[in-house]
Write a protein that holds these residues in place. Structure first.
Motif, PDB file in Angstrom:
ATOM      1  N   LEU A  62      37.253  31.927  39.896  1.00  0.00           N
ATOM      2  CA  LEU A  62      37.796  32.204  38.496  1.00  0.00           C
ATOM      3  C   LEU A  62      38.870  33.787  38.904  1.00  0.00           C
ATOM      4  CD1 LEU A  62      34.452  31.312  36.985  1.00  0.00           C
ATOM      5  CD2 LEU A  62      36.675  30.245  36.472  1.00  0.00           C
ATOM      6  N   SER A  63      39.590  33.906  37.966  1.00  0.00           N
ATOM      7  CA  SER A  63      40.403  35.374  37.956  1.00  0.00           C
ATOM      8  C   SER A  63      38.776  36.628  37.395  1.00  0.00           C
ATOM      9  CB  SER A  63      41.532  35.509  37.197  1.00  0.00           C
ATOM     10  OG  SER A  63      40.666  35.054  36.146  1.00  0.00           O
ATOM     11  N   ARG A  64      39.262  37.678  37.711  1.00  0.00           N
ATOM     12  CA  ARG A  64      38.339  38.896  37.765  1.00  0.00           C
ATOM     13  C   ARG A  64      38.626  38.622  36.140  1.00  0.00           C
ATOM     14  NH1 ARG A  64      40.653  44.105  39.070  1.00  0.00           N
ATOM     15  NH2 ARG A  64      43.004  42.822  38.562  1.00  0.00           N
ATOM     16  N   GLU A  65      39.360  38.548  35.416  1.00  0.00           N
ATOM     17  CA  GLU A  65      38.922  38.590  33.788  1.00  0.00           C
ATOM     18  C   GLU A  65      38.370  37.102  33.227  1.00  0.00           C
ATOM     19  OE1 GLU A  65      42.279  38.719  35.150  1.00  0.00           O
ATOM     20  OE2 GLU A  65      42.719  40.586  35.785  1.00  0.00           O
ATOM     21  N   GLN A  66      38.262  36.252  33.897  1.00  0.00           N
ATOM     22  CA  GLN A  66      37.670  35.079  33.927  1.00  0.00           C
ATOM     23  C   GLN A  66      36.150  35.556  34.313  1.00  0.00           C
ATOM     24  OE1 GLN A  66      40.056  32.326  35.972  1.00  0.00           O
ATOM     25  NE2 GLN A  66      40.625  31.027  34.455  1.00  0.00           N
ATOM     26  N   VAL A  67      36.130  35.681  34.737  1.00  0.00           N
ATOM     27  CA  VAL A  67      34.542  36.427  35.019  1.00  0.00           C
ATOM     28  C   VAL A  67      34.074  37.241  33.900  1.00  0.00           C
ATOM     29  CG1 VAL A  67      33.250  37.505  36.934  1.00  0.00           C
ATOM     30  CG2 VAL A  67      34.349  35.808  37.874  1.00  0.00           C
ATOM     31  N   TYR A  68      34.872  38.276  33.988  1.00  0.00           N
ATOM     32  CA  TYR A  68      34.669  39.564  32.702  1.00  0.00           C
ATOM     33  C   TYR A  68      34.726  39.271  31.262  1.00  0.00           C
ATOM     34  CZ  TYR A  68      34.833  43.653  29.923  1.00  0.00           C
ATOM     35  OH  TYR A  68      34.551  44.418  28.913  1.00  0.00           O
ATOM     36  N   ARG A  69      34.659  37.906  31.222  1.00  0.00           N
ATOM     37  CA  ARG A  69      34.830  37.202  29.840  1.00  0.00           C
ATOM     38  C   ARG A  69      33.708  36.327  29.905  1.00  0.00           C
ATOM     39  NH1 ARG A  69      40.316  36.731  29.243  1.00  0.00           N
ATOM     40  NH2 ARG A  69      40.360  34.320  30.573  1.00  0.00           N
ATOM     41  N   LEU A  70      33.286  36.008  31.112  1.00  0.00           N
ATOM     42  CA  LEU A  70      32.111  34.698  31.214  1.00  0.00           C
ATOM     43  C   LEU A  70      30.687  36.080  30.857  1.00  0.00           C
ATOM     44  CD1 LEU A  70      31.267  32.195  31.847  1.00  0.00           C
ATOM     45  CD2 LEU A  70      31.070  32.487  33.927  1.00  0.00           C
TER      46      LEU A  70
END
Length: 107
Positions: free
Chosen positions: A33-41
């Motif tokens: 996952l991208s950093r942005e996807q992990v942040y949202r997760l």
């Protein structure tokens, strides 16, 4: 019913305070996952979550899905419309309006 997403709290219990700490650990489980996807997760309650990602999070944090997702009861009063024949105490009918039906010319 609702739920509470406890990923941030469980990360903190493992001394993981930055969302970027999770990116390489997920990659070890084959979750890229991208950093942005992990942040949202981490910061938002997910609406959809793959079983692979859920299993990886449980493996990383040494927890169960029940630790990550806590089901909570939401107490909200539901107002049901009155069925025909039932009392509508307190309900106010809309004001009556006079209508005119006009037929088209030539009929």
């Amino acid at each position: 019913m609702g739920f509470r997403w406890n990923l941030r709290r469980l990360m903190a219990s493992q001394d993981m305070f930055q969302t970027t700490d999770l990116v390489p650990k997920l990659a070890e489980y084959g979750i890229h996952l991208s950093r942005e996807q992990v942040y949202r997760l981490v910061t938002q309650e997910p609406q959809r979550l793959s079983m692979d990602t859920l299993a990886a999070l449980c493996g990383i944090l040494h927890c169960t899905p029940a630790d990550l997702i806590e089901v909570v009861e939401v107490r909200a009063q539901v107002v049901k419309p009155a069925a025909s024949g039932e009392s509508t105490a307190g309900a106010v009918a809309p004001p009556a309006r006079r209508t005119h039906v006009r037929r088209p010319e030539g009929l």
